[in-house]
Design an enzyme around this catalytic site. Structure first.
Site, PDB file in Angstrom:
ATOM      1  N   GLY A  21     145.340 -47.340  27.887  1.00  0.00           N
ATOM      2  CA  GLY A  21     145.760 -48.389  26.965  1.00  0.00           C
ATOM      3  C   GLY A  21     145.197 -49.763  27.278  1.00  0.00           C
ATOM      4  O   GLY A  21     145.657 -50.759  26.728  1.00  0.00           O
ATOM      5  N   ASP A  43     133.399 -50.179  28.093  1.00  0.00           N
ATOM      6  CA  ASP A  43     132.807 -49.343  27.047  1.00  0.00           C
ATOM      7  C   ASP A  43     131.618 -50.031  26.376  1.00  0.00           C
ATOM      8  O   ASP A  43     130.652 -49.369  25.993  1.00  0.00           O
ATOM      9  CB  ASP A  43     133.847 -48.962  25.996  1.00  0.00           C
ATOM     10  CG  ASP A  43     134.832 -47.916  26.497  1.00  0.00           C
ATOM     11  OD1 ASP A  43     134.617 -47.358  27.594  1.00  0.00           O
ATOM     12  OD2 ASP A  43     135.828 -47.655  25.792  1.00  0.00           O
TER      13      ASP A  43
END
Length: 189
Positions: A21, A43
């Site tokens: 999360g 990412d």
């Protein structure tokens, strides 16, 4: 717009397994801080890698193995990926040196916290561990559809090993906004 601008950059460093999360907390936190914060996410740096380096020993590769009847996705990084992720850490320091507040979203498996601590020593650094039980991580991993099944299982025991945090959050019992509010309150952001 902004009530005041702090002269020393503040960095919230989120560490946790995939699907814990971190990204959702970062997005929520950016909406409630008094001053602006930029989101520096692992990412994005993974997406910068050339396609030819994905699945290649010089880049980043993923190997699925079975252990205890469950898939574990082992991450192996070579020199191309290592340089990119080291660059992420240095980019964060460079951005902070320009006065940018940051929320850094990372999965630290190989001693990266020590490098962050050195690079970010001149700034206000808040280390936040983002936790969830393994079954919750695996359910999220399946629901997301953009993760290899077994990635969270392999990271689970590794990502927090030897870590000390200023704040620990359990995302299985709190929403991203509740976690963001705890971070804001704890560090007066």
């Amino acid at each position: 717009m902004c009530r005041h601008l702090n002269t020393t950059a503040r960095i919230v460093l989120l560490n946790g397994a995939g699907s814990a999360g971190k990204g959702s907390i970062a997005k929520a936190l950016r909406t409630i801080t008094t001053d602006p914060f930029l989101h520096l996410e692992m990412d994005a740096f993974l997406e910068m890698l050339p396609e030819t380096s994905i699945g290649h020993p010089d880049g980043i590769s993923f190997e699925t193995v079975q252990a205890d009847g469950q898939p574990h996705v082992i991450i192996k990084s070579g020199p191309i990926a290592d340089r990119a992720f080291r660059g992420m850490r240095h980019a964060g320091a460079a951005m902070a040196a320009q006065g940018n507040n940051l929320i850094v979203d990372d999965v630290m498996l190989h001693g990266e916290m020590a490098e962050y601590a050195t690079l970010l020593a001149a700034f206000d650094l808040f280390r936040v561990g983002v936790f969830a039980p393994l079954d919750v991580l695996e359910t999220r991993e399946r629901q997301r559809g953009d993760r290899m099944i077994g990635l969270a299982r392999w990271q689970y025991d590794r990502v927090h090993a030897g870590m000390t945090y200023d704040l620990e959050l359990d995302t299985s019992s709190a929403t991203p906004m509740q976690c963001a509010s705890l971070i804001k309150q704890q560090f007066r952001l």
